[in-house]
Design an enzyme around this catalytic site. Structure first.
Site, short mmCIF file in Angstrom:
data_model
loop_
_atom_site.label_atom_id
_atom_site.label_comp_id
_atom_site.label_asym_id
_atom_site.label_seq_id
_atom_site.Cartn_x
_atom_site.Cartn_y
_atom_site.Cartn_z
N THR A 126 0.82 -1.22 0.00
CA THR A 126 0.00 0.00 0.00
C THR A 126 0.84 1.25 0.00
OG1 THR A 126 -1.83 -1.09 1.08
CG2 THR A 126 -1.69 1.27 1.38
N TYR B 120 -8.18 0.46 -3.17
CA TYR B 120 -7.13 1.10 -4.00
C TYR B 120 -6.29 -0.02 -4.63
CZ TYR B 120 -4.75 -0.15 0.28
OH TYR B 120 -4.30 -0.86 1.35
N SER C 13 1.60 -7.71 -0.76
CA SER C 13 2.37 -8.64 0.07
C SER C 13 1.63 -9.95 0.38
CB SER C 13 2.81 -7.98 1.36
OG SER C 13 1.76 -7.89 2.29
N THR D 22 1.60 -4.42 4.16
CA THR D 22 1.48 -4.70 5.60
C THR D 22 0.91 -6.08 5.89
OG1 THR D 22 -0.72 -3.70 5.66
CG2 THR D 22 1.17 -2.27 6.14
N ASP D 23 0.26 -6.70 4.89
CA ASP D 23 -0.41 -7.98 5.17
C ASP D 23 0.56 -9.06 5.66
OD1 ASP D 23 -3.04 -7.94 2.61
OD2 ASP D 23 -2.67 -6.74 4.41
N LYS E 76 0.20 -7.59 12.70
CA LYS E 76 -0.84 -6.71 12.18
C LYS E 76 -2.12 -7.05 12.94
CE LYS E 76 -3.01 -5.02 7.93
NZ LYS E 76 -2.97 -5.00 6.44
N GLU F 56 -1.32 -29.13 27.02
CA GLU F 56 -2.59 -29.69 26.54
C GLU F 56 -2.40 -31.01 25.78
OE1 GLU F 56 -5.41 -27.44 28.20
OE2 GLU F 56 -5.77 -29.05 26.75
N1 DGL Z 1 -2.47 -5.86 -0.42
C1 DGL Z 1 -2.01 -5.48 0.90
C2 DGL Z 1 -0.49 -5.71 0.99
O1 DGL Z 1 0.20 -5.48 -0.01
C3 DGL Z 1 -2.29 -4.05 1.19
C4 DGL Z 1 -2.07 -3.76 2.61
C5 DGL Z 1 -0.91 -2.80 2.84
O2 DGL Z 1 0.15 -2.87 2.18
O3 DGL Z 1 -1.07 -2.03 3.77
O4 DGL Z 1 -0.02 -6.10 2.06
#
Ligand code: DGL
Length: 359
Positions: free
Chosen positions: A42, A56, A89, A122-123, A195, A316
């Site tokens: 992103t 987006y 990502s 971020t993913d 995240k 467990e």
């Molecule tokens: N498609 C997600 C990624 O590339 C978008 C999320 C982001 O980068 O914040 O991880």
């Protein structure tokens, strides 16, 4: 168009005032050499309007444009950029990680590179960060950064996150702390960050163990040190690896059976992380499949879907009797990474348990 025209003018005004102040301070000493490795996400994303914060397109803006959008970078570091990948990502894979790790180690071995920033979606940012935390062979700072709003958005968080990340990567105080994540004015360790929200700017958190420090006006403030081994102290070396062992995660939930476990084993998994309920509990309908997988030589790690806390060995389940590994407090996705690297060294579950108690 990275910024709305009006906003660009405002930015220019504030930017020039900022540069004046920052310029004086930065010219006092030699600027650090920071290399930005861009992978997409992103932070490199664009939306149709300035209020498009979901829906987006990620991974559209190149690394040079990212650098040019933050002229303040030139006052705090000698920044150069490299477009390693341009992907969202969720599509990051083992082959990307191996390529990225080899490039990072190659650059950090150069005396003219003081630190590295990796811009990333971020993913899976936390996963790439943890993988690099285990295979980077340098004490120099490596900082992962992303954004939760695309570059075209009102109050895009990418530029300030990038500015902070470059400052952090160029600061000797960040050396020797393992791979770091710098987002939202916070500094996190690669091992503990996750995240925690699908869309908000404060998404990166370490709920119980906390962040390692803050970045305020471009300066890092650290309040703790990582306790688990990382970077130069790890036993893992990917420099000669062309691939990584297939390791998968099977998620537990009420009414779960053995289909996923059996399918993953049949597809060739060499290791399996069980994201159990609670303290890594094994549902009665899944346990026989895990035992059968172990009998075939698949290494089983008991982890938990809960997100916080330790999966205790022999808690467990009787890991001694089952010859399973307890995943400590690593999330299932990070346990997968450590198990993958462990399997490049050994299949001995006692040795692998030592690794889970060490990293
Ligand atoms: N498609 C997600 C990624 O590339 C978008 C999320 C982001 O980068 O914040 O991880």
């Amino acid at each position: 168009m990275l910024f709305h025209p009006t906003r660009r003018a405002t930015l220019a005004l504030f930017g020039s005032l900022f540069l004046l102040a920052g310029g004086v301070q930065a010219q006092a000493g030699k600027l650090p050499n920071v290399r930005i490795l861009a992978t997409g996400g992103t932070i490199a994303g664009t939306g149709a309007t300035s209020t498009t914060t979901v829906g987006y397109t990620a991974a559209t803006v190149g690394v040079q444009a990212l650098i040019q959008a933050v002229p303040e970078l030139a006052k705090v570091a000698n920044v150069t950029g490299e477009q390693v990948f341009q992907i969202a990502s969720e599509n990051m894979g083992n082959e990307h990680w191996l390529q990225l790790a080899k490039r990072v180690n190659q650059l950090l071995a150069q005396p003219d590179v003081d630190g590295i920033v990796i811009t990333h979606g971020t993913d899976t940012l936390e996963e790439t960060a943890y993988f690099l935390n285990l295979v980077v062979k340098s004490r120099k700072p490596v900082v992962l950064v992303g954004s939760m709003r695309p570059s075209t958005a009102l109050s895009a968080d990418g530029p300030i996150n990038l500015y902070n990340a470059v400052q952090l990567a160029g600061n000797p105080a960040a050396a020797g702390k393992g791979v770091l994540v710098a987002m939202n004015d916070q500094i996190h360790t690669a091992r503990d960050v996750t995240k925690a929200n699908t869309t908000t700017a404060d998404t990166f958190r370490a709920a119980e163990l906390g962040m390692i420090g803050y970045i305020q006006s471009g300066k890092p403030y650290f309040y703790r040190e990582p306790t688990r081994k990382h970077t130069v102290d790890t036993e893992f070396d990917v420099s000669k690896l062309a691939s990584l062992p297939q390791v998968d995660v099977a998620y537990a939930y009420a009414n779960v059976g053995a289909v996923a476990v059996n399918a993953l084993v049949a597809a060739g998994a060499k290791g399996l992380v069980h994201a159990g309920v609670g303290n890594g509990s094994l549902p009665a309908n899944t346990k026989p499949a895990l035992v059968a997988a172990r009998a075939k030589g698949v290494v089983i790690v008991r982890s938990s879907r809960v997100g916080q806390g330790i999966v205790a060995r022999n808690g467990e389940a009787n890991d001694d009797q089952l010859d399973f590994v307890a995943g400590d407090n690593l999330s299932p996705q990070k346990a997968r990474i450590l198990l993958m690297l462990a399997l490049t060294k050994t299949g001995d579950t006692r040795e692998i348990q030592r690794m889970f108690n060490t990293y």
